[in-house]
Motif scaffolding. Structure first.
Motif, PDB file in Angstrom:
ATOM      1  N   ALA A  25      57.624  20.453  43.500  1.00 63.87           N
ATOM      2  CA  ALA A  25      57.019  21.524  44.290  1.00 63.87           C
ATOM      3  C   ALA A  25      58.027  22.645  44.559  1.00 63.87           C
ATOM      4  N   GLN A  26      57.485  23.850  44.636  1.00 66.47           N
ATOM      5  CA  GLN A  26      58.314  25.026  44.934  1.00 66.47           C
ATOM      6  C   GLN A  26      57.556  25.944  45.884  1.00 66.47           C
ATOM      7  N   GLU A  27      58.318  26.786  46.574  1.00 62.50           N
ATOM      8  CA  GLU A  27      57.722  27.783  47.464  1.00 62.50           C
ATOM      9  C   GLU A  27      56.987  28.820  46.628  1.00 62.50           C
ATOM     10  N   GLY A  28      55.755  29.108  47.032  1.00 68.41           N
ATOM     11  CA  GLY A  28      54.953  30.088  46.323  1.00 68.41           C
ATOM     12  C   GLY A  28      54.369  31.123  47.265  1.00 68.41           C
ATOM     13  N   ILE A  29      53.869  32.182  46.669  1.00 74.00           N
ATOM     14  CA  ILE A  29      53.221  33.261  47.413  1.00 74.00           C
ATOM     15  C   ILE A  29      51.938  33.633  46.678  1.00 74.00           C
ATOM     16  N   HIS A  30      50.871  33.795  47.435  1.00 74.89           N
ATOM     17  CA  HIS A  30      49.592  34.259  46.895  1.00 74.89           C
ATOM     18  C   HIS A  30      49.254  35.548  47.635  1.00 74.89           C
ATOM     19  N   LEU A  31      49.141  36.643  46.905  1.00 71.31           N
ATOM     20  CA  LEU A  31      48.833  37.944  47.488  1.00 71.31           C
ATOM     21  C   LEU A  31      47.352  38.231  47.312  1.00 71.31           C
ATOM     22  N   VAL A  32      46.684  38.555  48.416  1.00 73.15           N
ATOM     23  CA  VAL A  32      45.255  38.823  48.396  1.00 73.15           C
ATOM     24  C   VAL A  32      45.032  40.242  48.905  1.00 73.15           C
ATOM     25  N   SER A  33      44.211  40.987  48.172  1.00 71.75           N
ATOM     26  CA  SER A  33      43.898  42.359  48.566  1.00 71.75           C
ATOM     27  C   SER A  33      42.445  42.647  48.226  1.00 71.75           C
ATOM     28  N   ASP A  34      41.626  42.836  49.249  1.00 65.27           N
ATOM     29  CA  ASP A  34      40.216  43.120  49.027  1.00 65.27           C
ATOM     30  C   ASP A  34      39.711  44.054  50.113  1.00 65.27           C
ATOM     31  N   GLY A  35      39.568  45.333  49.763  1.00 57.51           N
ATOM     32  CA  GLY A  35      39.106  46.332  50.713  1.00 57.51           C
ATOM     33  C   GLY A  35      37.689  46.097  51.178  1.00 57.51           C
ATOM     34  N   GLY A  36      36.842  45.572  50.306  1.00 58.28           N
ATOM     35  CA  GLY A  36      35.459  45.308  50.675  1.00 58.28           C
ATOM     36  C   GLY A  36      35.346  44.272  51.772  1.00 58.28           C
ATOM     37  N   GLU A  37      36.157  43.234  51.695  1.00 54.09           N
ATOM     38  CA  GLU A  37      36.170  42.197  52.719  1.00 54.09           C
ATOM     39  C   GLU A  37      37.102  42.544  53.869  1.00 54.09           C
TER      40      GLU A  37
END
Length: 157
Positions: free
Chosen positions: A60-72
């Motif tokens: 396992a490793q440190e991760g990042i998930h980037l979320v971008s949704d103007g509609g929501e």
């Protein structure tokens, strides 16, 4: 804080994808996520032999998930521990038409690989969405005030 937590998960449920990567690497790739609210986890269906899967072979490793949704109205940097998973029951649960488009032999394809992200924290910007954004911009032009772009907060999981 519970209100922020609920708002985050509700909006995340309505968003299909983001950009996933390792904290130690500047390269991020588009990935569909599957939110598991009760477990405070995100799941991803990917392929063996990818750079991400190869990097996680050692653990396992440190991760990042980037979320971008103007509609929501959700913009977030979600952090957590990424790990490979061979949970066939979870794969059965998550499998859908989008995932099947990537694998010739469906969920039995030998290249299918599940990745689980156990969330640690998220920095969140929650807005009212597109209509609210346009309203706030127009209002600022009329009143001369700064637009209200919503809330900015951090969640710990």
């Amino acid at each position: 804080m519970a209100d922020h937590d609920e708002k985050f998960w509700d909006r995340l449920d309505d968003i299909n994808a983001g950009m996933l990567g390792l904290k130690s690497d500047a390269r991020f790739i588009p990935m569909s996520h599957y939110a598991e609210r009760d477990e405070r986890a995100l799941w991803f269906i990917t392929a063996k032999g990818t750079d991400l899967v190869d990097a996680l072979q050692g653990g396992a490793q440190e991760g990042i998930h980037l979320v971008s949704d103007g509609g929501e109205g959700l913009y977030a940097r979600v952090s957590g521990r990424l790990a490979l998973s061979d949970d066939r029951a979870k794969l059965d649960e998550l499998w859908n038409a989008v995932a099947s488009s990537w694998f010739e032999d469906g969920k039995q394809d030998p290249d299918v690989q599940l990745v689980r992200m156990d969330l640690t924290d998220a920095e969140v910007w929650a807005t009212g969405g597109k209509v609210s954004f346009l309203y706030e911009i127009a209002k600022s032009k009329v009143t001369g005030s700064k637009p209200d772009m919503g809330e900015h907060y951090t969640l710990s999981f």
